[in-house]
Design a protein around this motif. Structure first.
Motif, short mmCIF file in Angstrom:
data_model
loop_
_atom_site.label_atom_id
_atom_site.label_comp_id
_atom_site.label_asym_id
_atom_site.label_seq_id
_atom_site.Cartn_x
_atom_site.Cartn_y
_atom_site.Cartn_z
N ARG A 241 2.04 -0.85 20.02
CA ARG A 241 2.96 -0.45 18.96
C ARG A 241 3.70 -1.70 18.47
O ARG A 241 3.94 -2.64 19.24
CB ARG A 241 3.93 0.62 19.42
CG ARG A 241 4.85 0.25 20.55
CD ARG A 241 5.93 1.30 20.75
NE ARG A 241 6.58 1.15 22.04
CZ ARG A 241 6.33 1.93 23.10
NH1 ARG A 241 5.45 2.90 23.01
NH2 ARG A 241 6.95 1.73 24.24
N LYS A 249 5.40 -2.43 10.35
CA LYS A 249 5.89 -1.10 10.72
C LYS A 249 5.76 -0.13 9.54
O LYS A 249 5.29 1.01 9.70
CB LYS A 249 7.36 -1.18 11.16
CG LYS A 249 7.59 -1.73 12.55
CD LYS A 249 9.08 -1.68 12.86
CE LYS A 249 9.39 -2.17 14.24
NZ LYS A 249 10.84 -2.11 14.55
N ARG A 250 6.20 -0.59 8.37
CA ARG A 250 6.14 0.27 7.18
C ARG A 250 4.70 0.65 6.85
O ARG A 250 4.40 1.81 6.56
CB ARG A 250 6.79 -0.45 6.00
CG ARG A 250 6.87 0.41 4.73
CD ARG A 250 7.53 -0.30 3.59
NE ARG A 250 6.71 -1.40 3.07
CZ ARG A 250 6.95 -2.69 3.29
NH1 ARG A 250 7.99 -3.04 4.02
NH2 ARG A 250 6.16 -3.62 2.81
N ARG A 253 3.36 3.18 9.32
CA ARG A 253 3.90 4.52 9.05
C ARG A 253 3.18 5.15 7.85
O ARG A 253 2.86 6.35 7.87
CB ARG A 253 5.41 4.43 8.78
CG ARG A 253 6.26 4.27 10.03
CD ARG A 253 7.72 4.58 9.76
NE ARG A 253 8.29 3.62 8.81
CZ ARG A 253 8.94 2.51 9.17
NH1 ARG A 253 9.10 2.25 10.46
NH2 ARG A 253 9.44 1.70 8.25
N GLU A 254 2.93 4.34 6.82
CA GLU A 254 2.22 4.86 5.65
C GLU A 254 0.81 5.31 6.03
O GLU A 254 0.35 6.37 5.59
CB GLU A 254 2.16 3.78 4.57
CG GLU A 254 3.50 3.47 3.93
CD GLU A 254 3.41 2.27 2.99
OE1 GLU A 254 2.31 1.67 2.90
OE2 GLU A 254 4.43 1.94 2.35
N ALA A 257 1.02 8.54 8.04
CA ALA A 257 1.38 9.68 7.19
C ALA A 257 0.18 10.14 6.37
O ALA A 257 -0.06 11.35 6.22
CB ALA A 257 2.55 9.31 6.27
N GLU A 267 5.66 15.47 6.51
CA GLU A 267 6.65 14.62 7.18
C GLU A 267 7.65 15.43 7.97
O GLU A 267 8.11 15.02 9.04
CB GLU A 267 7.38 13.75 6.14
CG GLU A 267 6.51 12.71 5.47
CD GLU A 267 7.31 11.80 4.58
OE1 GLU A 267 8.56 11.91 4.61
OE2 GLU A 267 6.70 10.99 3.87
N GLN A 270 6.21 16.29 11.40
CA GLN A 270 5.92 15.19 12.32
C GLN A 270 7.04 15.06 13.35
O GLN A 270 8.22 15.18 13.03
CB GLN A 270 5.77 13.87 11.55
CG GLN A 270 4.56 13.87 10.63
CD GLN A 270 4.52 12.62 9.77
OE1 GLN A 270 5.07 11.60 10.15
NE2 GLN A 270 3.86 12.70 8.63
#
Length: 273
Positions: A241, A249-250, A253-254, A257, A267, A270
């Motif tokens: 991670r 990180k962004r 996450r995208e 998702a 979302e 989650q």
């Protein structure tokens, strides 16, 4: 005495390595002799080197492949070797400049562009060689496929000029560098070698917290390589991670998702980490 013992004898192999000696078997010599008969050998070696290798292997038996080998039909593939590789490597070794005529995507050709060759890179995805060079007029790094180079000529530069160009290139590369810290999930510590292999092409530093029994990997990479880093992170999955690096990180996450949305998970549904 075991006749194969010398193959596994560490002391013998170490001594050979120290003296720069390479042990070659008769099968390898026979195979090399057959490969030197291929027309591509004239491009891969200088005439002097090719003649020397052929003379050294003159007494070795030839490998007859006409009846023993067959090749099935396959799709056309590009040659890994390119004729410009050898002259470019020699120019880079001499730290010389170049005049380059190259083609761009729309077919236009830029002629006599003054440059300084910096690096040769091979794309495993596109199976092509690229030349990274410094444009002396625009003071910018260029990335050109070797197959798009129409003509290349040497343009000598002084030692002082070469040193100044290299310093400018290094400053540019330093400015484009990014870093991130990747944490290895503790239950996958025994897969550390596999995880490090996935990041083998990047500059990295490995840290270990003995109290928490936790490994961290600090990666340093160029900005345009971030998507490749992301592909490696997706490949490793739940083994790692990102703990530092807002951009990665962004993007992770995208990606997560988007993947969950394909299965109807929103979302709100989650579970927060």
């Amino acid at each position: 005495m075991n006749p194969f013992e010398k193959i596994f004898n560490y002391q013998v192999m170490s001594r050979l390595h120290e003296t720069g000696t390479l042990a070659v078997t008769s099968h390898e010599r026979t195979w090399l002799k057959a490969m030197l008969e291929h027309p591509a050998s004239e491009q891969a070696f200088t005439p002097e080197t090719l003649e020397k290798l052929q003379s050294m292997l003159e007494g070795d038996p030839a490998l007859e492949m006409k009846e023993g080998f067959g090749e099935k039909a396959k799709s056309r593939e590009q040659q890994v070797y390119h004729p410009l590789l050898r002259p470019l490597r020699r120019l880079m070794a001499r730290k010389s400049g170049i005049l380059i005529n190259h083609r761009i995507r729309d077919g236009r050709i830029f002629e006599e562009q003054p440059g300084f060759p910096f690096k040769l890179e091979y794309s495993m995805v596109k199976r092509e060689w690229y030349l990274i060079w410094y444009h002396l007029r625009h003071r910018a790094l260029m990335n050109t496929r070797l197959q798009h180079i129409v003509e290349l000529a040497e343009q000598p530069v002084s030692g002082e000029e070469a040193a100044a160009i290299e310093a400018d290139i290094n400053r540019m590369l330093e400015g484009r560098k990014e870093s991130a810290v990747i944490e290895v999930v503790r239950e996958y510590n025994n897969e550390l070698s596999r995880i490090l292999y996935a990041f083998s092409c990047f500059e990295k530093q490995v840290g270990y917290d003995a109290v928490a029994d936790r490994y961290t990997i600090r990666l340093t990479f160029l900005g345009d390589e971030s998507e490749y880093v992301l592909s490696k992170l997706r490949f490793l999955g739940k083994r790692v991670r990102v703990v530092e690096g807002d951009k990665l990180k962004r993007r992770m996450r995208e990606s997560a998702a988007k993947a969950l949305s394909r299965y109807g998970v929103t979302e709100e549904q989650q579970v927060a980490p």
